[in-house]
Design an enzyme around this catalytic site. Structure first.
Site, mmCIF file in Angstrom:
data_model
loop_
_atom_site.group_PDB
_atom_site.id
_atom_site.type_symbol
_atom_site.label_atom_id
_atom_site.label_comp_id
_atom_site.label_asym_id
_atom_site.label_seq_id
_atom_site.Cartn_x
_atom_site.Cartn_y
_atom_site.Cartn_z
ATOM 1 N N CYS A 2 0.843 -1.196 0.000
ATOM 2 C CA CYS A 2 0.000 0.000 0.000
ATOM 3 C C CYS A 2 0.875 1.242 0.000
ATOM 4 O O CYS A 2 2.081 1.179 0.181
ATOM 5 C CB CYS A 2 -0.856 -0.007 1.267
ATOM 6 S SG CYS A 2 -1.748 -1.545 1.471
ATOM 7 N N ARG A 36 1.113 2.144 -6.083
ATOM 8 C CA ARG A 36 1.365 1.039 -5.137
ATOM 9 C C ARG A 36 0.086 0.325 -4.738
ATOM 10 O O ARG A 36 0.134 -0.726 -4.088
ATOM 11 C CB ARG A 36 2.051 1.577 -3.882
ATOM 12 C CG ARG A 36 3.469 2.042 -4.051
ATOM 13 C CD ARG A 36 3.993 2.656 -2.772
ATOM 14 N NE ARG A 36 4.104 1.672 -1.726
ATOM 15 C CZ ARG A 36 5.214 0.997 -1.445
ATOM 16 N NH1 ARG A 36 6.304 1.226 -2.154
ATOM 17 N NH2 ARG A 36 5.263 0.114 -0.483
ATOM 18 N N TRP A 139 -3.903 -1.570 -1.214
ATOM 19 C CA TRP A 139 -3.919 -2.706 -2.143
ATOM 20 C C TRP A 139 -4.381 -3.863 -1.273
ATOM 21 O O TRP A 139 -3.607 -4.376 -0.462
ATOM 22 C CB TRP A 139 -2.533 -2.946 -2.717
ATOM 23 C CG TRP A 139 -2.480 -4.152 -3.598
ATOM 24 C CD1 TRP A 139 -2.125 -5.429 -3.250
ATOM 25 C CD2 TRP A 139 -2.826 -4.234 -4.976
ATOM 26 N NE1 TRP A 139 -2.222 -6.279 -4.306
ATOM 27 C CE2 TRP A 139 -2.645 -5.574 -5.393
ATOM 28 C CE3 TRP A 139 -3.251 -3.304 -5.915
ATOM 29 C CZ2 TRP A 139 -2.890 -5.989 -6.701
ATOM 30 C CZ3 TRP A 139 -3.495 -3.720 -7.202
ATOM 31 C CH2 TRP A 139 -3.318 -5.048 -7.589
ATOM 32 N N ASN A 166 0.793 -0.784 6.258
ATOM 33 C CA ASN A 166 1.197 -1.508 5.039
ATOM 34 C C ASN A 166 1.836 -2.799 5.516
ATOM 35 O O ASN A 166 2.711 -2.785 6.368
ATOM 36 C CB ASN A 166 2.205 -0.673 4.241
ATOM 37 C CG ASN A 166 2.639 -1.381 2.959
ATOM 38 O OD1 ASN A 166 1.939 -2.269 2.490
ATOM 39 N ND2 ASN A 166 3.778 -1.003 2.420
ATOM 40 N N GLY A 167 1.371 -3.949 4.992
ATOM 41 C CA GLY A 167 1.960 -5.228 5.392
ATOM 42 C C GLY A 167 0.888 -6.223 5.788
ATOM 43 O O GLY A 167 -0.297 -6.023 5.519
ATOM 44 N N GLU A 549 8.441 -19.028 -21.173
ATOM 45 C CA GLU A 549 8.268 -17.707 -20.547
ATOM 46 C C GLU A 549 9.386 -16.764 -20.975
ATOM 47 O O GLU A 549 9.146 -15.587 -21.265
ATOM 48 C CB GLU A 549 8.215 -17.846 -19.036
ATOM 49 C CG GLU A 549 8.104 -16.545 -18.255
ATOM 50 C CD GLU A 549 6.877 -15.711 -18.602
ATOM 51 O OE1 GLU A 549 5.951 -16.243 -19.268
ATOM 52 O OE2 GLU A 549 6.867 -14.519 -18.268
ATOM 53 N N LYS A 553 8.688 -13.148 -22.912
ATOM 54 C CA LYS A 553 9.195 -11.848 -22.452
ATOM 55 C C LYS A 553 9.909 -11.127 -23.583
ATOM 56 O O LYS A 553 9.698 -9.942 -23.828
ATOM 57 C CB LYS A 553 10.128 -12.055 -21.258
ATOM 58 C CG LYS A 553 9.409 -12.450 -20.001
ATOM 59 C CD LYS A 553 8.776 -11.261 -19.325
ATOM 60 C CE LYS A 553 7.332 -11.205 -19.013
ATOM 61 N NZ LYS A 553 6.344 -12.131 -19.281
ATOM 62 N N GLU A 556 7.423 -9.943 -26.323
ATOM 63 C CA GLU A 556 6.418 -8.909 -26.027
ATOM 64 C C GLU A 556 7.037 -7.552 -25.694
ATOM 65 O O GLU A 556 6.363 -6.532 -25.833
ATOM 66 C CB GLU A 556 5.472 -9.351 -24.916
ATOM 67 C CG GLU A 556 6.081 -9.535 -23.554
ATOM 68 C CD GLU A 556 5.007 -9.872 -22.504
ATOM 69 O OE1 GLU A 556 3.863 -9.417 -22.633
ATOM 70 O OE2 GLU A 556 5.339 -10.592 -21.567
ATOM 71 N N HIS A 572 13.256 -33.390 -33.463
ATOM 72 C CA HIS A 572 12.019 -33.659 -34.228
ATOM 73 C C HIS A 572 11.656 -32.480 -35.127
ATOM 74 O O HIS A 572 10.503 -32.342 -35.528
ATOM 75 C CB HIS A 572 10.881 -33.976 -33.252
ATOM 76 C CG HIS A 572 11.166 -35.162 -32.394
ATOM 77 N ND1 HIS A 572 11.186 -36.451 -32.863
ATOM 78 C CD2 HIS A 572 11.531 -35.235 -31.085
ATOM 79 C CE1 HIS A 572 11.511 -37.286 -31.894
ATOM 80 N NE2 HIS A 572 11.723 -36.586 -30.803
ATOM 81 N N LYS A 675 -2.434 -4.413 -20.243
ATOM 82 C CA LYS A 675 -2.102 -5.142 -19.013
ATOM 83 C C LYS A 675 -3.152 -6.200 -18.717
ATOM 84 O O LYS A 675 -2.854 -7.274 -18.214
ATOM 85 C CB LYS A 675 -1.995 -4.171 -17.824
ATOM 86 C CG LYS A 675 -1.569 -4.839 -16.519
ATOM 87 C CD LYS A 675 -0.230 -5.537 -16.640
ATOM 88 C CE LYS A 675 0.146 -6.318 -15.416
ATOM 89 N NZ LYS A 675 1.300 -7.205 -15.642
HETATM 90 C C1 AGP Z 1 2.552 -11.536 -19.777
HETATM 91 O O1 AGP Z 1 3.752 -10.803 -19.674
HETATM 92 C C2 AGP Z 1 1.450 -10.793 -20.502
HETATM 93 N N1 AGP Z 1 1.225 -9.527 -19.926
HETATM 94 C C3 AGP Z 1 0.213 -11.646 -20.702
HETATM 95 O O2 AGP Z 1 0.614 -12.858 -21.302
HETATM 96 C C4 AGP Z 1 -0.585 -11.996 -19.419
HETATM 97 O O3 AGP Z 1 0.144 -12.901 -18.632
HETATM 98 C C5 AGP Z 1 -1.893 -12.663 -19.864
HETATM 99 O O4 AGP Z 1 -2.614 -11.727 -20.624
HETATM 100 C C6 AGP Z 1 -2.745 -13.116 -18.672
HETATM 101 O O5 AGP Z 1 -3.092 -12.015 -17.884
HETATM 102 P P1 AGP Z 1 -3.716 -12.302 -16.423
HETATM 103 O O6 AGP Z 1 -2.658 -13.017 -15.647
HETATM 104 O O7 AGP Z 1 -4.050 -10.953 -15.868
HETATM 105 O O8 AGP Z 1 -4.933 -13.155 -16.616
#
Ligand code: AGP
Length: 680
Positions: A2, A36, A139, A166-167, A549, A553, A556, A572, A675
């Site tokens: 928070c 935050r 938060w 906060n905590g 993963e 990264k 994206e 394969h 996001k």
């Molecule tokens: C990951 O870096 C991306 N921002 C994206 O793949 C994200 O993980 C995916 O859209 C799922 O989002 P969520 O965890 O909010 O459901």
């Protein structure tokens, strides 16, 4: 995680002028900290009474509530002036009497239903001689994001004290029972209100807020930054911290407190670091720091803030993504905090009946993107511990492929935002088929946990960057907790086995910090590879979703073609991609674990090296077998095979972030992405 702000200083303006320096400084500080946490906000000031205004939702809701009381206060002040002219009695103090929250009817009408607004808060701010204020953006952890659960929380039999926190206070339940038995009235579901009443009771006994804070922190377990004001000590703010941040800003005739320097960097560049378990007493012209044993700290660590506001909000990092990568040790510790109580694992809201958990015969993990990669990691752990088949499904595929789901299926929906429409639609479909759903989520009050049968929260704090990093680690750790909980409930593991695994898991944050502290090599590697057009990632077992993963990264945020493979899949087809100089990250498991895995990966590295690949190997400290075949070796601390995924991904996160930054790209807001993807 928070946002907390405190102020002690001169009052500004006159009683008639609604603005007030304490209020203005705290509101501005909260605005600087809103990143935050933002599901509620509140402020408390002292003027004969402790006056509290707080609202769920974003900071603007608090401002509206204050404006509402401001308008009312001005009308009240005008009325008072008129009344005074008529020689009637003095201004009626509309005392905000704590739990009873008595407030002027008009203000309540002006403030609107559901607000917790003190009738004369704003007017009092114009006259309070205390010149203190504390504020908070929340938060949510314990307790949904509602007005009542918002901070500040009142303490005391008469609401004579207010606290922001906060905590996470781990032992809040037993403290709450003790205080309730002692006659203290609780109005919220939060652990923070427990701290408020505990502090008030200590003030009753010591007569001093600083002494009371000392006694209170000795009783608390867990993580906290506390700021407190008391009706009987106007002009004073007392604060304490343990495992949660607190800094003090030093002004001219005024002083500040905050979760981080962003709270007051507009007002001063001179600051003090407050160390673990120290208590600080702040007035307009003094700052006194003591240890919990009462000894004075003669020379608290003073430093000059070199950042502007934007840099302060990013903690001095070039991007929120870089900041969030480097928060991962603490974030993971928060995910794990307080989960194992007397040998029993604790989940969050609305647990599913244990008999149901004992009856399930299949687990289906549904998620998207990074969350799906987290799901793919935990499949290995849950199958190993619980001996239940675990399917990992991309939510948008699961939803429309007519999956086999029964009332014996447990669906685990992983979602940082809790709003991903693909995942939400899959959850609804699974529930229609009779499955039970557990949500693994970072955002309290979001849709997916609300529609699930139970929820396990990450507590990693808001993740601002579009590219998910700390939430990814939190998702894996939370799913490990779920897997151990299932193994406990179903009897697959003995309590001592669970305790041993939990001890290993709780050693991970320190190992994460070691990887973060040793990031120079991978940062230099990234800077040298700005012109890369294709990077491959290989792994086996939990290293395979880690490879996926790492590739995601890079795609994206650096807009570079990248692909993650199961290393065994190379021969394969994908090995045809290998040509001279092709960079390939290879995630090598512990040589001490499933050594068949280790030797297979060594063979894979030889295969691609023989065809000209540039081998970038992530391997455990002390693993010498990789040296003959690696162009670069990036080391991570030793840990059990299943937990390696929490460490080996970090160099890949740093690599992608550093490379995108070096390319001058918008790391936090990459093109074409959002996001939270709230459309199917
Ligand atoms: C990951 O870096 C991306 N921002 C994206 O793949 C994200 O993980 C995916 O859209 C799922 O989002 P969520 O965890 O909010 O459901």
């Amino acid at each position: 995680m928070c946002g907390i702000v405190g102020y002690a200083g001169p009052q500004a303006a006159s009683p008639q002028a609604p603005s007030s320096r304490p209020l203005d400084v705290v509101l501005q500080g909260l605005a600087r900290l809103e990143y935050r946490g933002y599901d509620s906000a509140g402020i408390a000031v002292v003027d004969e009474q402790v006056r509290v205004t707080k609202r769920s939702g974003k900071l603007k809701n608090l401002r509206e509530a204050l404006e509402a009381t401001d308008t009312d206060a001005r009308q009240t002040a005008d009325a008072r002036q008129t009344a005074d002219a008529g020689q009637t009695t003095g201004a009626e103090q509309v005392a905000d009497t704590g739990a009873g929250m008595a407030a002027d009817t008009r203000a309540r009408q002006a403030a609107g239903a559901g607000q917790v607004a003190d009738a004369a808060t704003k007017q009092a701010l114009g006259t309070t001689h205390g010149g203190v204020a504390i504020g908070h953006t929340r938060w949510a952890t314990h307790g949904a994001p509602t007005d009542t659960n918002a901070h500040p929380h009142r303490g005391g039999r008469d609401g004579e004290l207010a606290v922001v926190h906060n905590g996470i206070i781990e032992n809040f339940a037993q403290l709450r029972a003790d205080l309730a038995a002692d006659g203290f009235v609780f109005v919220s579901e939060t652990d923070s209100e427990v701290a408020a009443h505990l502090l008030a009771r200590e003030v009753e006994q010591t007569g001093d807020l600083t002494e009371a804070m000392r006694a209170t922190t000795a009783r608390l377990e867990g993580a906290f930054t506390l700021l407190a004001v008391h009706r009987d000590q106007p002009g004073t703010v007392v604060a304490a911290r343990r495992n949660s941040p607190l800094v003090v800003g030093l002004g001219e005739g005024e002083n500040f407190l905050g979760s981080d320097v962003a709270a007051f960097v507009d007002s001063t560049k001179e600051a003090l670091e407050i160390d673990q378990d120290q208590i600080v007493t702040v007035t307009a012209d003094s700052v006194r720091v003591i240890e919990t044993d009462g000894t004075e700290v003669p020379d608290p660590k003073r430093f000059r803030i070199e950042w502007d506001v934007a840099a302060a909000q990013k903690g001095g990092y070039p991007s929120f993504m870089a900041k969030e990568i480097h928060e991962q040790a603490g974030a993971l510790a928060d995910t794990l905090l307080g989960r194992l109580v007397d040998g029993t694992l604790q989940l969050d809201e609305r647990d599913i009946d244990e008999s149901v958990l004992r009856s399930i015969d299949k687990i289906v993990v549904i998620a998207c993107g990074t969350a799906a990669n987290a799901g793919a990691v935990v499949k290995y752990a849950i199958e190993h511990w619980c001996r239940i088949p675990v399917e990992v499904e991309l939510a948008h595929e699961f939803r429309y492929r007519d999956p086999v789901v029964t009332e014996k299926t447990l669906v685990v929906a992983i979602s940082q935002s809790g709003e991903t429409m693909d995942t939400l639609m899959a959850v609804r479909h699974a529930r229609e088929q009779g499955a039970k759903v557990i949500a693994i989520c970072n955002t309290r009050g979001s849709t997916i946990p609300r529609e699930a049968d139970a929820a396990l929260y990450l507590y990693v704090g808001p993740e601002i960057a579009v590219a998910s990093t700390k939430a990814y680690l939190g998702q894996i750790a939370a799913c490990y907790l779920l897997g151990l909980y299932l193994a406990q409930v179903r009897g697959n593991l003995f309590p001592e086995e669970i305790a041993e695994i939990m001890e290993d898991l709780q050693s991970i944050p320190e190992k994460i910090q070691r990887v973060l502290d040793d990031s120079a090599q991978v940062e230099q590697l990234a800077q040298s590879m700005q012109d890369a057009t294709s990077v491959l990632f290989l792994g086996r077992h939990v290293g395979y979703p880690t490879a996926m993963e790492g590739a995601l990264k890079l795609k994206e945020i650096a807009y570079i073609h990248a692909e993650g493979f199961a290393a065994g899949e190379l021969k394969h087809g994908p090995i045809a991609l290998i040509e001279e100089g092709q960079p390939v990250f290879v995630i090598v498991p512990s040589p001490r674990g499933r050594d068949v895995l280790h030797s297979k990966l060594i063979s894979n590295i030889q295969e691609i090296r023989a065809r000209g690949a540039r081998t970038l190997v992530i391997a455990e400290e002390g693993d010498e077998d990789v040296l003959p075949y690696a162009d670069e070796v990036i080391r991570v601390p030793a840990t059990r095979t299943l937990f390696a995924a929490l460490l080996t991904v970090i160099p890949l996160q740093i690599f992608a972030c550093e490379l995108a930054t070096a390319k001058g790209l918008d790391v936090d807001q990459p093109r074409n992405l959002a996001k939270s993807v709230t459309v199917e």
